[in-house]
Scaffold this active site. Structure first.
Site, mmCIF file in Angstrom:
data_model
loop_
_atom_site.group_PDB
_atom_site.id
_atom_site.type_symbol
_atom_site.label_atom_id
_atom_site.label_comp_id
_atom_site.label_asym_id
_atom_site.label_seq_id
_atom_site.Cartn_x
_atom_site.Cartn_y
_atom_site.Cartn_z
ATOM 1 N N HIS A 28 0.820 -1.216 0.000
ATOM 2 C CA HIS A 28 0.000 0.000 0.000
ATOM 3 C C HIS A 28 0.855 1.268 0.000
ATOM 4 O O HIS A 28 0.616 2.193 -0.764
ATOM 5 C CB HIS A 28 -0.929 0.008 1.218
ATOM 6 C CG HIS A 28 -1.540 1.344 1.465
ATOM 7 N ND1 HIS A 28 -2.582 1.832 0.710
ATOM 8 C CD2 HIS A 28 -1.209 2.348 2.310
ATOM 9 C CE1 HIS A 28 -2.874 3.049 1.106
ATOM 10 N NE2 HIS A 28 -2.058 3.392 2.080
ATOM 11 N N ASP B 113 -1.068 -9.873 -7.856
ATOM 12 C CA ASP B 113 -1.541 -11.131 -7.280
ATOM 13 C C ASP B 113 -1.176 -12.333 -8.143
ATOM 14 O O ASP B 113 -0.865 -13.392 -7.619
ATOM 15 C CB ASP B 113 -3.059 -11.085 -7.063
ATOM 16 C CG ASP B 113 -3.410 -10.343 -5.780
ATOM 17 O OD1 ASP B 113 -2.704 -10.542 -4.777
ATOM 18 O OD2 ASP B 113 -4.369 -9.556 -5.797
ATOM 19 N N ARG C 239 -9.445 1.442 -7.572
ATOM 20 C CA ARG C 239 -9.584 0.499 -6.451
ATOM 21 C C ARG C 239 -10.633 1.055 -5.486
ATOM 22 O O ARG C 239 -10.319 1.912 -4.654
ATOM 23 C CB ARG C 239 -8.258 0.346 -5.715
ATOM 24 C CG ARG C 239 -7.149 -0.367 -6.465
ATOM 25 C CD ARG C 239 -5.902 -0.490 -5.579
ATOM 26 N NE ARG C 239 -4.943 -1.444 -6.070
ATOM 27 C CZ ARG C 239 -3.893 -1.137 -6.853
ATOM 28 N NH1 ARG C 239 -3.682 0.112 -7.208
ATOM 29 N NH2 ARG C 239 -3.059 -2.071 -7.252
ATOM 30 N N CYS D 225 -3.258 -4.077 -15.045
ATOM 31 C CA CYS D 225 -3.276 -3.011 -14.041
ATOM 32 C C CYS D 225 -2.379 -3.340 -12.859
ATOM 33 O O CYS D 225 -2.312 -2.599 -11.897
ATOM 34 C CB CYS D 225 -4.699 -2.714 -13.594
ATOM 35 S SG CYS D 225 -5.534 -4.162 -12.934
ATOM 36 N N GLU E 79 -6.034 -12.584 -12.145
ATOM 37 C CA GLU E 79 -4.984 -12.483 -11.128
ATOM 38 C C GLU E 79 -4.838 -13.795 -10.366
ATOM 39 O O GLU E 79 -4.074 -13.894 -9.421
ATOM 40 C CB GLU E 79 -5.249 -11.312 -10.189
ATOM 41 C CG GLU E 79 -6.634 -11.263 -9.586
ATOM 42 C CD GLU E 79 -6.887 -10.000 -8.752
ATOM 43 O OE1 GLU E 79 -5.930 -9.329 -8.343
ATOM 44 O OE2 GLU E 79 -8.068 -9.709 -8.507
ATOM 45 N N ARG F 18 -13.232 -1.098 -10.418
ATOM 46 C CA ARG F 18 -13.220 -2.474 -9.903
ATOM 47 C C ARG F 18 -14.162 -2.581 -8.710
ATOM 48 O O ARG F 18 -14.139 -1.732 -7.816
ATOM 49 C CB ARG F 18 -11.797 -2.832 -9.477
ATOM 50 C CG ARG F 18 -11.707 -4.203 -8.833
ATOM 51 C CD ARG F 18 -10.279 -4.598 -8.615
ATOM 52 N NE ARG F 18 -9.697 -3.979 -7.440
ATOM 53 C CZ ARG F 18 -8.436 -4.147 -7.061
ATOM 54 N NH1 ARG F 18 -7.629 -4.894 -7.780
ATOM 55 N NH2 ARG F 18 -7.969 -3.563 -5.988
#
Ligand code: PEP
Ligand code: MG
Length: 571
Positions: free
Chosen positions: A188, A455, A295, A502, A431, A332
């Site tokens: 993050h 991911d 997100r 992405c 992902e 998303r």
């Protein structure tokens, strides 16, 4: 002293360190004689805390909006609660004890009382009481409090990690850079640093142990090099590097308004990744051609005590669609779970949260949460060019179920006479390896794919993306990952569907030539990477990159692949 971490956000920073450490509050019971002096100490500390909170609340309101300001309003309410202060004063008077001890005792009683309540909302209030009383205790004890919202000099922040609320409330103008002990390129803090265009190095292991407040630091956010208290010569060298980097950034501005097109005429779309409508400004400054990933979970994580309402979501989605002036926007649906929790949604502790109850799995289980989001999305669809994307799809069943909920929501809106666009593309992230493997089947049921390498790498290679000890195994050049990416692109193209990416690899200058050669149609990245990527793509030949990417597909190790890239591009 030299350190080497993971370069997480480009830029050169020089400045004084501010180390963020949870200050230890040492509370001892002392017998006192002067009761009034203790009460005065308490009241003074409360007064300063109140003044601080009022300032922080105003700042949050002006810069971040009403919602963020509510957190501090709740803290002010605790501070003004006579129960808390009267009980503390009574304790000082009755037991003849020092103010910090009395306040700490009262805090513990209140906190355990609230924590034992059935009601989730009341349990949450325990955290507010802790926060506020700790603020008062720090003032009584004279422990320095770092108030990120009111920094009055330029600093380099050094922290174990930064929380979303640290990055949301900090005065960005005063922050020259971040250094953190933990995290990787896709954590993050790293993603946030790139969004805010603040230089950062993460994964330094012991930065908060070794670096002291006021140390002079220079660092390079690209290479991950950090030097503490360097010589005058090194400082000069870094000043030159900083100037060079700034000139380079300035030169990139010439690319604004230009197309992203290879030497032999292949067009690709360069989009940006965002976490909030506030990030649209960064996209416009960097000339993004759209949004490849919004997100939405941050909209949910910013809330204190309840899910965001349909109206709140509608406003956020509309702001992004309108702010980007009819450019395509991929939003998303909720991707919560893993390392992202919601304070108001009880998620049981799991052995493997990244393999657990998360994202689309929650949405298909609690369809009321999913439907609220989809209603908000479709209502917002009339304000721009919306594309909806589901995260963490691992099977055809999940995709079909998610699409069924979409159909139900559209039917409901039609019945209610609420307008929405007929032109909303619906796609999914790739992902999870199981989705990549059946991408030929999935492609028949979507309008597009977006590959989430953050991911996809961790699940393909069984390497936790947050675990530093094994970060050398988390490698985008792993041949298995590259082959999966190629397979997904080919399968989508066979069905006439477009494919984006992405994950962080989409903005990586080492990966871009390969992805271009694989035929990727859309690259979505941190806004700061857009212009450098355009410069790179405009200098490449698609045909040549196809051949180059094909050669890479025959290689057996990531080292061989990386060496070949370095050789080809003189890196
Ligand atoms: C990804 O997994 O690549 C991705 C873009 O999603 P996130 O980083 O939010 O998990
Ligand atoms: Mg992901």
């Amino acid at each position: 002293m030299n350190f080497k971490g993971i370069g997480a956000s480009p830029g050169i920073a020089l400045g004084k360190a501010l180390v963020l450490k949870e200050a230890e509050l040492v509370i001892e019971r002392k017998s006192i004689h002067d009761v009034q002096a203790e009460i005065n100490k308490l009241e003074d500390a409360v007064k300063i805390s109140k003044e601080e909170l009022v300032k922080v609340k105003e700042k949050a309101f002006n810069e971040l909006g009403e919602h963020e300001a509510q957190i501090f309003e709740a803290h002010l309410l605790v501070l003004e609660d006579p129960e808390l202060l009267d009980s503390t004063i009574a304790k000082i008077q009755d037991e003849k004890v020092n103010s910090e001890y009395a306040l700490n005792e009262v805090k513990e009683t209140f906190v355990s009382l609230f924590e034992s309540m059935d009601n989730e909302y009341m349990r949450e209030r325990a955290a507010d009481i802790k926060d506020v009383t700790n603020r008062i205790l720090r003032h009584i004890l004279g422990v320095k409090v770092v108030d990120l919202a009111n920094l009055d000099e330029e600093v380099i922040l050094v922290a174990h990690d930064l929380t979303p609320s640290d990055t949301a409330t900090m005065n960005k103008k005063m922050v020259l850079g971040f250094l953190t002990d933990i995290g990787g390129r896709t954590s993050h803090t790293a993603i946030m640093a790139r969004t805010l265009e603040i230089a950062a190095v993460v994964g330094l292991s012991s930065a908060t142990e070794t670096i002291k407040d006021g140390d002079f630091i220079v660092f390079n956010g690209t290479t991950g090099e950090v030097i503490v208290n360097p010589s005058e010569e090194v400082i000069e060298n870094y000043r030159d590097l900083k100037k060079e980097y700034e000139d380079y950034k300035e030169s990139l501005k010439l690319l604004k308004g230009q197309q992203t097109i290879t030497l032999d005429g292949r067009h690709v779309e360069l989009a940006g990744n965002i976490g909030s409508p506030k990030d649209v400004e960064g996209l416009i400054n960097n000339d993004a051609e759209g949004v490849g990933l919004y997100r939405t979970e941050f909209l949910y994580m910013d809330k204190e005590d309840a899910f965001p309402t349909e109206e709140e979501q509608y406003e956020a989605y509309k702001a992004v669609l309108e702010g980007m002036n009819n450019k395509p926007i991929v939003i998303r649906t909720l991707d919560i779970g893993g390392d992202k929790e919601l304070p108001y949604f009880d998620m049981e502790h799991e052995m493997n949260p990244f393999l657990g109850y998360r994202a689309i799995r929650i949405c298909l289980d609690k369809t009321e949460i999913f439907k609220t989001q989809l209603r908000a999305l479709y209502r917002a669809s009339i304000h721009g060019k919306l594309r909806i994307m589901f995260p963490m799809i691992s099977s055809l069943e999940e995709l079909l179920k998610a699409k069924e909920v979409v159909s139900e929501v559209k039917e409901e809106l039609t019945k209610e006479g609420i307008k929405y666009s007929d032109d909303v593309e619906v796609g999914m992230m790739i992902e999870i390896p199981s989705a990549a493997v059946i991408s030929d089947i999935l492609a028949k049921h979507v309008d597009f794919f977006s590959i989430g390498t953050n991911d996809l790498i961790q699940y393909t290679c069984a390497v936790d993306r947050m675990n530093q000890k094994i970060s050398h195994l988390y490698n985008q050049f792993n041949p298995a990952v590259l082959r999966l990416i190629k397979m997904v692109i080919d399968n989508a193209h066979k069905e006439g569907k477009w494919v984006g990416m992405c994950g962080e690899s989409a903005g990586d200058s080492n990966m871009i030539p390969i992805l271009l050669g694989f035929g990727l149609d859309e690259f979505s990245m941190s806004p700061i990477s857009i212009l450098p990527s355009r410069k790179l793509i405009n200098s490449l030949s698609y045909k040549e990159m196809q051949e180059f990417a094909n050669e890479i597909l025959s290689m057996g190790t990531s080292e061989e692949i990386k060496e070949y890239i370095d050789k080809k591009f003189n890196r």
